[in-house]
Design an enzyme around this catalytic site. Sequence first.
Site, mmCIF file in Angstrom:
data_model
loop_
_atom_site.group_PDB
_atom_site.id
_atom_site.type_symbol
_atom_site.label_atom_id
_atom_site.label_comp_id
_atom_site.label_asym_id
_atom_site.label_seq_id
_atom_site.Cartn_x
_atom_site.Cartn_y
_atom_site.Cartn_z
ATOM 1 N N VAL A 1 1.181 6.085 14.312
ATOM 2 C CA VAL A 1 0.483 5.049 13.525
ATOM 3 C C VAL A 1 1.162 3.688 13.732
ATOM 4 O O VAL A 1 0.500 2.660 13.879
ATOM 5 C CB VAL A 1 0.410 5.433 12.026
ATOM 6 C CG1 VAL A 1 -0.144 4.287 11.192
ATOM 7 C CG2 VAL A 1 -0.472 6.668 11.843
ATOM 8 N N GLU B 1 9.877 15.438 15.675
ATOM 9 C CA GLU B 1 10.253 15.305 14.276
ATOM 10 C C GLU B 1 9.432 16.311 13.464
ATOM 11 O O GLU B 1 8.203 16.245 13.440
ATOM 12 C CB GLU B 1 9.955 13.885 13.778
ATOM 13 C CG GLU B 1 10.367 13.684 12.337
ATOM 14 C CD GLU B 1 10.215 12.230 11.876
ATOM 15 O OE1 GLU B 1 9.136 11.657 12.056
ATOM 16 O OE2 GLU B 1 11.198 11.685 11.328
ATOM 17 N N LYS C 1 0.838 -1.193 0.000
ATOM 18 C CA LYS C 1 0.000 0.000 0.000
ATOM 19 C C LYS C 1 0.876 1.247 0.000
ATOM 20 O O LYS C 1 1.562 1.539 0.978
ATOM 21 C CB LYS C 1 -0.904 0.048 1.242
ATOM 22 C CG LYS C 1 -1.969 1.141 1.101
ATOM 23 C CD LYS C 1 -2.541 1.611 2.407
ATOM 24 C CE LYS C 1 -1.816 2.788 2.997
ATOM 25 N NZ LYS C 1 -1.861 4.025 2.194
ATOM 26 N N CYS D 1 13.471 10.452 7.442
ATOM 27 C CA CYS D 1 13.531 10.004 8.836
ATOM 28 C C CYS D 1 14.960 10.025 9.373
ATOM 29 O O CYS D 1 15.160 10.050 10.571
ATOM 30 C CB CYS D 1 12.902 8.623 8.978
ATOM 31 S SG CYS D 1 13.409 7.472 7.712
ATOM 32 N N GLU E 1 9.491 0.955 10.904
ATOM 33 C CA GLU E 1 10.504 1.995 10.683
ATOM 34 C C GLU E 1 9.805 3.324 10.916
ATOM 35 O O GLU E 1 8.963 3.724 10.106
ATOM 36 C CB GLU E 1 11.051 1.937 9.246
ATOM 37 C CG GLU E 1 11.761 0.655 8.873
ATOM 38 C CD GLU E 1 13.117 0.480 9.542
ATOM 39 O OE1 GLU E 1 13.550 1.356 10.323
ATOM 40 O OE2 GLU E 1 13.747 -0.562 9.283
HETATM 41 P P1 NAP Z 1 1.532 8.045 8.563
HETATM 42 O O1 NAP Z 1 0.148 8.485 8.827
HETATM 43 O O2 NAP Z 1 2.207 7.219 9.583
HETATM 44 O O3 NAP Z 1 1.516 7.298 7.137
HETATM 45 C C1 NAP Z 1 2.406 6.284 6.723
HETATM 46 C C2 NAP Z 1 1.645 5.204 5.956
HETATM 47 O O4 NAP Z 1 0.745 4.554 6.848
HETATM 48 C C3 NAP Z 1 0.780 5.719 4.815
HETATM 49 O O5 NAP Z 1 0.754 4.778 3.776
HETATM 50 C C4 NAP Z 1 -0.575 5.833 5.467
HETATM 51 O O6 NAP Z 1 -1.636 5.811 4.563
HETATM 52 C C5 NAP Z 1 -0.580 4.605 6.344
HETATM 53 N N1 NAP Z 1 -1.525 4.645 7.455
HETATM 54 C C6 NAP Z 1 -2.076 5.745 8.052
HETATM 55 N N2 NAP Z 1 -2.912 5.359 9.034
HETATM 56 C C7 NAP Z 1 -2.898 4.002 9.071
HETATM 57 C C8 NAP Z 1 -3.541 3.039 9.879
HETATM 58 N N3 NAP Z 1 -4.373 3.381 10.861
HETATM 59 N N4 NAP Z 1 -3.287 1.722 9.642
HETATM 60 C C9 NAP Z 1 -2.443 1.353 8.666
HETATM 61 N N5 NAP Z 1 -1.805 2.234 7.868
HETATM 62 C C10 NAP Z 1 -2.017 3.543 8.069
HETATM 63 O O7 NAP Z 1 2.455 9.280 8.294
HETATM 64 P P2 NAP Z 1 2.006 10.664 7.619
HETATM 65 O O8 NAP Z 1 0.671 11.121 8.138
HETATM 66 O O9 NAP Z 1 2.156 10.500 6.176
HETATM 67 O O10 NAP Z 1 3.146 11.627 8.158
HETATM 68 C C11 NAP Z 1 3.038 12.191 9.450
HETATM 69 C C12 NAP Z 1 4.401 12.325 10.096
HETATM 70 O O11 NAP Z 1 5.000 11.046 10.235
HETATM 71 C C13 NAP Z 1 5.420 13.109 9.305
HETATM 72 O O12 NAP Z 1 5.285 14.490 9.453
HETATM 73 C C14 NAP Z 1 6.707 12.561 9.872
HETATM 74 O O13 NAP Z 1 7.012 13.197 11.082
HETATM 75 C C15 NAP Z 1 6.389 11.127 10.134
HETATM 76 N N6 NAP Z 1 6.833 10.237 9.009
HETATM 77 C C16 NAP Z 1 7.934 9.482 9.156
HETATM 78 C C17 NAP Z 1 8.370 8.683 8.115
HETATM 79 C C18 NAP Z 1 9.567 7.827 8.196
HETATM 80 O O14 NAP Z 1 10.198 7.568 7.171
HETATM 81 N N7 NAP Z 1 9.926 7.293 9.328
HETATM 82 C C19 NAP Z 1 7.675 8.676 6.919
HETATM 83 C C20 NAP Z 1 6.529 9.443 6.791
HETATM 84 C C21 NAP Z 1 6.136 10.208 7.849
HETATM 85 P P3 NAP Z 1 -2.262 7.231 4.040
HETATM 86 O O15 NAP Z 1 -1.230 7.830 3.203
HETATM 87 O O16 NAP Z 1 -3.452 6.815 3.270
HETATM 88 O O17 NAP Z 1 -2.593 8.013 5.260
HETATM 89 MG MG MG Z 2 -1.106 10.177 8.763
#
Ligand code: NAP
Ligand code: MG
Length: 457
Positions: A211, A359, A154, A263, A229
């Site tokens: 998440v 972050e 996904k 990250c 991760e």
């Molecule tokens: P996120 O909500 O954790 O999204 C990451 C992935 O998880 C996306 O594919 C998302 O789908 C999916 N997801 C969201 N809610 C879920 C659930 N309840 N169950 C299963 N999968 C789910 O991250 P984000 O909202 O994109 O970013 C928010 C913050 O997270 C950023 O500002 C950053 O601080 C951090 N982040 C960290 C990393 C890293 O590499 N470690 C990467 C991204 C973000 P959708 O796209 O459909 O929501």
């Molecule tokens: Mg999110």
Amino acid sequence: MSTHDVINPATEETVRSIDLVGVEETDEAVARAVEVGPQWRGLAPADRGRLLRRFSAVVDDHLEELALLEVENAGHTIGNARWEAGNVRDVLAYYSAAPERLFGKQIPVAGGLDVTFKEPLGVVSVIVPWNFPMPIAGWGFAPALAAGNTVLLKPAELTPLTAMRLGELALEAGIPEGVFTVLPGKGSVVGERFVTHPDVRKVCFTGSTAVGQGIMRKAADQLKRVTLELGGKSANIVFDDSDLDAAAAAAPMSFLDNAGQDCCARTRILVQRNVFDAFMERFEAAMRDVRVGDPGDEATQMGPLVSAGQRETVRGFVENSDETVDVAFRGSAPEGDGYWYPPTVVLPTSTKDRVWQDEIFGPVVGVMPFDDEADAIAKANDTAYGLSGSIWTRDVGRAIRVSRAVEAGNLSVNSHSSVRYSTPFGGFKASGIGRELGPDALDAFTEVKNVFISTDN
Ligand code: NAP
Ligand code: MG
């Protein structure tokens, strides 16, 4: 069926509208992945390896197309996007050797022969964030497929285009239908279903810590395997015996790469107090040279943020923050359309400041002085996270001592490199659980089975 409009972050123009997959289609994809599992697992190891090498070659044939798609979808610089597509190719090639090298052990025991096997888990799901849509997908699906699993992927809702194309390229390479399926959809729908579906045996997740914690909590109901991760707030420690010119020259791109949406970004610079001013002078000069602009231009080093929402989040840490944030200096960014945010250097007054602890996931760095080695280590570890970090010093003993003392999974000395496909990658503490890449990643996609064969009957 619900849809998602993919927006070009550099122009705010709509690129394409995507049909989003729902629960029913996710369940159908799981059923297909279960059905083709025995066929994929049952292939001769050399044949599974050959198919993965072919997949790698097809990705290579489409490298420029994939890179341009990422520039358009995620606003990545063309140079980065080419590296990212090349990384998928390389990770596939690296793990294409694995099917023929998935060694077990032969263990000396009395009365027979004892051997171990590394068995595939079955259906593995990979949930990818928007910051590195191609590499993070490949780090999950390549070793998972090599180990004999079938895979559901996904992509993030914001960045589905390259993942969808990789799904097509897999078929073109001859990977059988149903073995690797890309499901563009919402995290709250498709992602959640991966976690609750009993036939999905593993969730390999990259994204936010919140998440990730929710996924681990729910996965416990089925004792489902997870690799997580998560975020980071990595330290870049500059000692007074370092090559200060080199440390200052490398500092900007250590947190500005991918507009800070990384990250591993080194977003906390710790500088020894007696060289603080000398470092800041050089650092400011280096920041002035960073080219922010059109991500399609070969010379650009930093593009826009991925979305209007992410830019608001970043602003919330600097301009619209409850705490007073002292901005030391800023770089430039284009005006007008596009989700631009200028490179920004802040001077936190306490290690408790939100800009120092959270972050931000944008082009913002904090700089703080430290007194001695012990103080540097204490400050570096004063974070919930533990993903990566850098140490600048010419003292070999210090480099090793500090590397051992910093609680993080990926450290570099006199360098900011974090990711190589042949070495392990992952986090301590709130940065996650498990390791990806390198020779041991297959352990995360297999179960060890022990078999004893009696020689007495
Ligand atoms: P996120 O909500 O954790 O999204 C990451 C992935 O998880 C996306 O594919 C998302 O789908 C999916 N997801 C969201 N809610 C879920 C659930 N309840 N169950 C299963 N999968 C789910 O991250 P984000 O909202 O994109 O970013 C928010 C913050 O997270 C950023 O500002 C950053 O601080 C951090 N982040 C960290 C990393 C890293 O590499 N470690 C990467 C991204 C973000 P959708 O796209 O459909 O929501
Ligand atoms: Mg999110």
